[in-house]
Design an enzyme around this catalytic site. Structure first.
Site, PDB file in Angstrom:
ATOM      1  CE  LYS A  80      -4.145   2.010   2.946  1.00  0.00           C
ATOM      2  NZ  LYS A  80      -4.641   2.056   3.501  1.00  0.00           N
ATOM      3  CB  SER A 155      -7.594   3.529   2.441  1.00  0.00           C
ATOM      4  OG  SER A 155      -7.239   3.595   3.378  1.00  0.00           O
ATOM      5  CB  SER A 179      -7.838   1.196   5.700  1.00  0.00           C
ATOM      6  OG  SER A 179      -8.613   2.116   5.588  1.00  0.00           O
TER       7      SER A 179
END
Ligand code: GLN
Length: 491
Positions: A80, A155, A179
């Site tokens: 990420k 997210s 997330s």
């Protein structure tokens, strides 16, 4: 599609270790898959072709030299874009850090490299990890491989979509309010939020420091556990890191995979039942509860009366910490600088930079947080939210006196169409209704696929006491052994 991209991390590592394939071949297969599908999925913000192949060549050379390799050596991983990667762009999904190449690796990435995993690149995310759909990325939304017109959660939607699209067998996420788990649930993949402090925040671009927790994402529970073991454990460079070894999550996942939960007591949170989960999600959850019973688990109802206040408390605490953390993006130290023409004051340049560099959701959070922390309002908002946090922690502590772990649906609804919830922030916030309590408490939580609703994946969440991450892996692996894994339609 090459078979290598269909394999689990465990299978790939075994094949590489046994000489059945090379790390370079595995890496190339995944790079080819990314090249073939990522224009439609948009899981990656940056693919590090050269870096990945170089890392793979190194693993192959070490193997050829007779070195003993770690359990995930040669396995590709997608990271990420919230974690710093030395020399590799790190944007946090924001324009304000466009073009920034950090001078150092985050601890998580250092450990991934040391373990011989191969970093493929950086995955898309809501700007600064604020969001539940990856639609708030400054670089366009990620599409859910199950249905490209739908969101992959957020997210960390890029990491979850990369797994579901077979672009990577492993990925790293970060979980502040859900997330990792929520994208896992809506893409039919596994996402685990470790105990807060069980994985290092060093080099994790801060959103809400008392909640942010990096963690593993995978397509199977055992793969997630193996990744957890590699990245977890004490880090002296993170002041809130827990100075204890990682709980034995791999053994727990293997124990769970035998499908026997005899003697395990699980609590279903009463309050969540009335919170308006979609009928299809609730039906899949109930079926999973039946399955867990058949595996030998004892199921009881547990009341956690303060969970109802978790969402409002989170939306004061997280923005408050964000308003403080994001002050460092001033156009001076990192990334973007706007309007510095020699005639403007420092304040004007900062203001123009922030105006251009931050998206609307990030600005909303900064403003809410600044307001909640301002003198005269501090006690009424931030102070009150902290008291609620304590009450939620007490609910968890009381629950864990009665049961080994708590279970719930991971999300109230399945993946929704892109654009369906962007007009009303509250509708977006509701995606994390069931995941946020765990963050406020600091314990671990995992989402494991448990079924489908209208052809879309539903996740079951297991929540465990702090530093008892192994328990949630056992339960999740047992459920997985009974319901199997879920494969999206071919892309
Ligand atoms: N969706 C939540 C938010 O917008 C949680 C985000 C996260 O876990 N990073 O804040």
């Amino acid at each position: 599609m090459s078979d290598l991209t269909r394999m689990t991390a465990t299978e790939i590592a075994g094949l590489v270790a046994g000489g059945g394939t090379s790390a370079v071949e595995v890496t190339q297969a995944h790079l080819d898959r990314i090249a073939a599908v990522d224009d439609r999925v948009n899981a990656f913000l940056h693919v590090d072709v050269e870096g990945a192949l170089a890392a793979a060549r190194e693993v192959d050379a070490r193997r050829a030299a007779g070195e003993r390799l770690g359990p995930l050596a040669g396995v590709p991983v997608a990271v990420k874009d919230v974690l710093t990667t030395k020399g590799v762009p790190t944007t946090v999904g924001s324009k304000i850090l466009e073009g920034w190449r950090p001078p150092y690796d985050s601890t998580i990435v250092q450990r991934l490299r040391a373990a011989g995993t191969v970093m493929l690149g950086k995955t898309n995310m809501d700007e600064f990890a604020m969001g539940s759909s990856t639609e708030y990325s400054a670089y366009g939304p990620t599409h859910n491989p199950w249905d490209l017109s739908r969101i992959p959660g957020g997210s960390g939607g890029g990491s979850a979509a990369a797994l579901a699209a077979y672009e990577a067998p492993l990925a790293i996420g970060s979980d502040t309010g859900g997330s990792i788990r929520q994208p896992g649930a809506v893409t039919g993949t596994v996402g685990a939020k470790p105990t807060y402090g069980g994985t290092s925040r060093y080099g994790l671009v801060a959103f809400s420091s008392s909640l942010d927790t990096p963690g593993p994402c995978a397509r199977t529970v055992l793969d997630a556990a193996l990744l957890h073991e590699v990245i977890g454990g004490h880090d002296p460079r993170d002041s809130t890191s827990i100075p204890q070894p990682v709980p034995d999550v791999v053994t727990a996942a293997k124990l769970g995979a035998t499908g026997d939960l005899t003697g395990v007591k699980l609590g279903v949170v009463t309050e969540f039942a009335g919170e308006g989960g979609e009928p299809g999600v609730m039906a899949a959850f109930r079926e999973a509860v039946d399955t867990l019973t058949k595996l030998g688990a004892e199921i009881v109802e547990v009341s956690c009366p303060h969970f109802t206040y978790a969402l409002p408390a989170y939306y004061l605490i997280a923005p408050s910490e964000c308003s403080s953390n994001l002050a460092r993006f001033d156009g001076v130290r990192f990334g973007l600088r706007v309007g510095d023409d020699g005639n403007r004051s420092l304040e004007e340049v900062m203001s123009l930079t922030r105006e251009a560099g931050f998206g609307p959701e990030v600005k909303r959070r900064i403003m809410i947080g600044t307001y909640a922390l301002s003198s005269g309002y501090y006690d009424a908002y931030y102070g009150q939210a902290q008291k609620v946090r304590t009450l939620i922690t007490r609910d968890f502590t009381a629950a864990f006196e009665r049961v080994d772990a708590l279970i719930s649906p991971t999300t109230p609804f399945v993946a929704f169409p892109i654009g369906a919830r962007t007009a009303d922030p509250y509708q977006m916030y509701l995606a994390d209704l069931f995941t946020i309590p765990t963050n406020l408490y600091g314990g671990p939580g995992i989402s494991v696929p448990c079924g489908l609703s209208d052809g879309l994946p539903v996740g079951l969440q297991v929540m465990a006491p702090t530093m008892a991450d192994d328990r949630m892996y056992r339960v999740a692996a047992a459920l997985e052994s009974a319901v199997g894994t879920f494969t999206p339609p071919a892309l």
